[in-house]
Motif scaffolding. Structure first.
Motif, PDB file in Angstrom:
ATOM      1  N   ASN A 113       0.822  -1.228   0.000  1.00  0.00           N
ATOM      2  CA  ASN A 113       0.000   0.000   0.000  1.00  0.00           C
ATOM      3  C   ASN A 113       0.850   1.269   0.000  1.00  0.00           C
ATOM      4  OD1 ASN A 113      -2.462  -1.359  -0.025  1.00  0.00           O
ATOM      5  ND2 ASN A 113      -2.507  -1.538   2.215  1.00  0.00           N
ATOM      6  N   SER A 115       2.230   4.317  -2.299  1.00  0.00           N
ATOM      7  CA  SER A 115       1.866   5.002  -3.539  1.00  0.00           C
ATOM      8  C   SER A 115       3.111   5.279  -4.368  1.00  0.00           C
ATOM      9  CB  SER A 115       1.143   6.322  -3.240  1.00  0.00           C
ATOM     10  OG  SER A 115      -0.091   6.080  -2.604  1.00  0.00           O
ATOM     11  N   TYR A 117       4.126   7.225  -7.969  1.00  0.00           N
ATOM     12  CA  TYR A 117       3.539   8.095  -8.989  1.00  0.00           C
ATOM     13  C   TYR A 117       4.628   8.846  -9.746  1.00  0.00           C
ATOM     14  CZ  TYR A 117       4.012  11.705  -5.332  1.00  0.00           C
ATOM     15  OH  TYR A 117       4.476  12.552  -4.367  1.00  0.00           O
ATOM     16  N   SER A 124      -0.222   6.730 -11.470  1.00  0.00           N
ATOM     17  CA  SER A 124       0.109   6.235 -10.131  1.00  0.00           C
ATOM     18  C   SER A 124      -0.390   4.812  -9.968  1.00  0.00           C
ATOM     19  CB  SER A 124      -0.525   7.128  -9.061  1.00  0.00           C
ATOM     20  OG  SER A 124      -1.934   6.992  -9.079  1.00  0.00           O
ATOM     21  N   LEU A 126      -0.438   1.475  -6.534  1.00  0.00           N
ATOM     22  CA  LEU A 126      -0.122   1.056  -5.164  1.00  0.00           C
ATOM     23  C   LEU A 126       0.636  -0.259  -5.205  1.00  0.00           C
ATOM     24  CD1 LEU A 126      -3.502   1.704  -3.282  1.00  0.00           C
ATOM     25  CD2 LEU A 126      -1.384   2.971  -2.952  1.00  0.00           C
ATOM     26  N   LYS A 151       4.489   6.933   1.508  1.00  0.00           N
ATOM     27  CA  LYS A 151       3.717   6.108   2.431  1.00  0.00           C
ATOM     28  C   LYS A 151       3.651   6.816   3.759  1.00  0.00           C
ATOM     29  CE  LYS A 151       3.400   1.445   4.428  1.00  0.00           C
ATOM     30  NZ  LYS A 151       1.985   1.261   4.010  1.00  0.00           N
ATOM     31  N   GLN A 200      -4.088   6.309  -0.980  1.00  0.00           N
ATOM     32  CA  GLN A 200      -3.256   7.211  -1.771  1.00  0.00           C
ATOM     33  C   GLN A 200      -3.326   8.629  -1.232  1.00  0.00           C
ATOM     34  OE1 GLN A 200      -2.341   6.746  -6.009  1.00  0.00           O
ATOM     35  NE2 GLN A 200      -3.729   8.480  -6.326  1.00  0.00           N
ATOM     36  N   ASN A 203      -1.093   8.783   1.734  1.00  0.00           N
ATOM     37  CA  ASN A 203       0.320   8.671   1.367  1.00  0.00           C
ATOM     38  C   ASN A 203       0.838   9.942   0.700  1.00  0.00           C
ATOM     39  OD1 ASN A 203       0.500   6.044   2.331  1.00  0.00           O
ATOM     40  ND2 ASN A 203       0.019   5.116   0.349  1.00  0.00           N
ATOM     41  N   SER A 226      -6.167   7.425 -11.727  1.00  0.00           N
ATOM     42  CA  SER A 226      -6.158   7.352 -10.264  1.00  0.00           C
ATOM     43  C   SER A 226      -5.506   8.556  -9.616  1.00  0.00           C
ATOM     44  CB  SER A 226      -5.445   6.081  -9.807  1.00  0.00           C
ATOM     45  OG  SER A 226      -4.106   6.072 -10.287  1.00  0.00           O
TER      46      SER A 226
END
Length: 684
Positions: A113, A115, A117, A124, A126, A151, A200, A203, A226
């Motif tokens: 989990n 992110s 990007y 992006s 996960l 994160k 996200q 994060n 996203s």
């Protein structure tokens, strides 16, 4: 402060004492939690001519991070570090993708989990439960990719990948930091966003980009994918609903709009809007508007408006308005504010620094009247119920009113009120308008005596036996509308007050030059009859009060011109063939109005006015065509009317004003006006 040079020599001293010595030598203070640093732990440290930053690193190692704020150095636990591992760039069907693993730098643990990007292309993803990610790039041409891993509880880590085959498809956009207001914590925000979107958002709290537009079908199904929740758009179109960082222009939602941060300048939704920051401009929703910070402008909804902080503007809702600090106007059935420096107009106003008052009174028309008054002494609303309890002259009434109190002393004040009621004296077709001057004298802590004169205007049917004597129909009454009676009366009674004295006034937020006079002109068109246009002029006085409120009084002249070729409004043919035709010619009048303005800043304002229009010409003609062909014309209708107006405008620094205004002559169903207003103010 962290770069200042200090010397410290401490042997077996409590760490709190050592930090105090460093602060005294550097001329600042430390701020930290006792749970983070044990104040009584004993340390030994010797540093000569070292910066504060190096001294703290020598004292604590890398366990903490330091931030300067005003004259304080704030100590907080250092964020953990993460890193990229096993990075691979691949090409699949002429599309590039980047994959890898995210691990904890200290323990090597793979992190799920997280992110990942790319800031320029706004793509992006996960990491999965194994810490693995695969990020597909939007372009087949790639020179360089700048990846960021974020994160919660970890430092952001960036990786620059160079010398990939070809050119990156960069878009223009400003990248800047912004503090998240956590719109996802609201019930609607949780319902409309997925777990991945909320992760996200936690994060990636400090990266936002600007783009010219976006189109969404639903949250996550967007032209920005996203990353839509990290993008601020100038134009946003959400076919079903959308979830973006904010809007700096216009946003339209078929069902809903959700913005993490600020919204400017126009936002429309079929069902609801949720804004995590400030809303500036015009906001409309069919059901509900929610602003988690401050509203500066107009907020209109079919049911509920909620602003968690300050309202500097206008809230209108069919059911409920809520604000923490009100420095504007609320119009709704129930209005709620913690602190009010404005006006709340509704059946019930719940104001923490305001009051409620229940009055039991009698007047010269009805012997039993109960009223509930809620709001502030500056402006309050009244809910009125009345009855004349007697064997013969039975009468029942109900209606609404508004008022303002002038405080003379802590125990005496004067209430100025206007009220409009529907009355029943056998047929529910009577109308009763009042203007009141009521003195309030405190008898006990929460009890006061109320009495004063009233001006009454009563439109009656005379349908009840007893009231046929009081309101006798005139001998020449022809049956067109109800007769009107005017008189000076009285009212007296007792009131139960939640508080008698007003609460402390809000601090002044708008620089006021107190008193103005001015002249203005209006031009527009009429509504109710076709092919009409309006011209007029007015003189006015404006008094600024503390906060964002002003009072106005105006008098002028208005002429609504009507095309004579189409001015026939109705006709009636008698059984004997006689034809009666009614024509409306131009209406000329002198309008007298009093009102309030509320400013959203120094210049943009919204206003409401009440008053009377004094007719100065006979604006109606009855044309009678007899069976023998002869014609008579009778001119009549020098009518007065109750008048109300709502408007919005802008005041320039040079005292010019421009605005738009709607005026309704309530007693004349076909005289309504939409006008442009131009004015100039003189500072007194």
């Amino acid at each position: 402060m962290l770069e200042k040079t200090v010397s410290i020599n401490a042997t077996k001293l409590p760490v709190s004492r050592v930090l105090t010595d460093i602060g005294q030598k550097g001329g600042f203070f430390f701020s930290y939690s006792g749970k983070t640093i044990a104040k009584d732990s004993v340390v030994t440290i010797i540093c000569n001519n070292q910066t504060v930053s190096k001294t703290l690193t020598h004292l604590f190692g890398n366990r903490y991070q330091y931030e300067e704020h005003n004259n304080y150095i704030i100590i907080t636990p250092a964020l953990k570090r993460l890193s990229f591992s096993n990075i691979d760039v691949t090409s699949d069907n002429n599309n590039y993708s980047i994959s890898g693993i995210i691990v904890d730098e200290s323990t090597g643990e793979r992190l799920m989990n997280t992110s990942i990007y790319e800031k320029m292309q706004l793509v992006s993803t996960l990491t999965d439960e194994h810490g693995y990610f695969k990020l597909k790039m939007r372009s087949a041409r790639l020179n360089e990719a700048y990846l960021t891993a974020s994160k919660i509880l970890y430092r952001d880590t960036s990786l620059n990948i160079l010398n990939v085959d070809v050119k990156l498809d960069r878009k223009e956009g400003t990248i800047y930091q912004h503090n998240n207001k956590h719109v996802e914590s609201t019930a609607l925000g949780r319902f409309l966003t997925t777990t991945a979107q909320r992760l996200q958002s936690m994060n990636i709290q400090n990266f936002f980009a600007n783009r010219p537009y976006q189109i969404s079908l639903a949250p996550g199904l967007s032209s920005h994918g996203s990353m839509s929740s990290q993008v601020i758009n100038k134009f946003s179109l959400n076919l079903g609903g959308g979830y973006t960082a904010g809007v700096n222009g216009m946003e339209f939602g078929g069902l809903f709009n959700v913005n993490k941060h600020n919204t400017k300048y126009l936002q429309l939704a079929g069902v609801f809007n949720v804004v995590g920051g400030n809303a500036t401009g015009f906001q409309f929703a069919g059901v509900s508007n929610v602003v988690l910070d401050t509203l500066k402008g107009v907020q209109i909804s079919g049911f509920i408006n909620t602003t968690n902080k300050r309202v500097a503007g206008l809230q209108i809702a069919a059911l409920n308005n809520k604000a923490h600090i009100l420095k504007g106007v609320q119009i709704g059935v129930v209005n709620i504010a913690d602190t009010s420096g404005g006006a709340s107009i509704g059946l019930i106003n719940i104001i923490r620094n305001g009051f409620y008052k229940i009055s039991l009174s009698a007047n010269d028309l009805s012997n039993t009247n109960i009223s509930l008054k809620t709001g502030t002494h500056k402006f309050y609303s009244s809910l009125l119920f009345g009855a004349n309890i007697t064997a013969h002259n039975k009468m029942y009434s109900f209606g609404l009113g508004v008022g303002h109190d002038f405080m003379f002393t802590d125990h005496i004040y004067l209430s100025t009120e206007v009220a409009y009621q529907f009355s029943f004296t056998g047929a529910m077709d009577d109308r009763w308008a009042q203007a009141k001057l009521l003195f309030n004298v405190q008898l006990a802590k929460n009890v006061s005596f109320v009495a004063g004169p009233t001006f009454n205007k009563y439109s009656y049917t005379g349908s009840s036996e007893g009231y046929q004597n009081k309101f006798k129909l005139p001998d020449d009454y022809g049956g067109y509308g109800n007769p009107v009676k005017r008189w000076i009366g009285w009212e007296a009674g007792l009131a139960l007050n939640s508080v008698f004295k007003p609460a402390s006034k809000l601090k002044k937020t708008r620089v006021s030059r107190d008193l103005f006079t001015g002249i203005g002109t209006i031009a527009g068109w009429g509504w109710g009859l076709p092919s009409t246009y309006v011209l007029g002029t007015e003189g006015f006085i404006q008094k600024n009060f503390r906060g964002s409120m002003s009072a106005t009084f105006s008098a002028g002249y208005v002429h609504q011109h009507i095309n004579s070729d189409i001015s026939a409004t109705s006709y009636f043919t008698h059984p004997n063939g006689q034809v009666d035709e009614y024509f409306t010619v131009g209406y000329q009048a002198i309008p007298l109005k009093a009102g309030v303005r509320t400013y959203t800043g120094k210049r943009l304002f919204f206003a409401g006015e009440l008053g009377a229009s004094l007719g100065i010409n006979k604006y109606s003609i009855l044309k009678i065509t007899y069976t023998n062909g002869s014609v008579d014309k009778i001119q009549f209708g020098r009518e007065n009317s109750f008048l109300y107006a709502v408007s919005a405008g802008y005041s320039f620094d040079n005292n010019l004003e421009i605005g738009i205004k709607f005026e309704d002559f309530a007693n004349l169903s076909h005289i309504k006006q939409f006008n442009l207003r131009f004015a100039y103010r003189f500072n007194l």
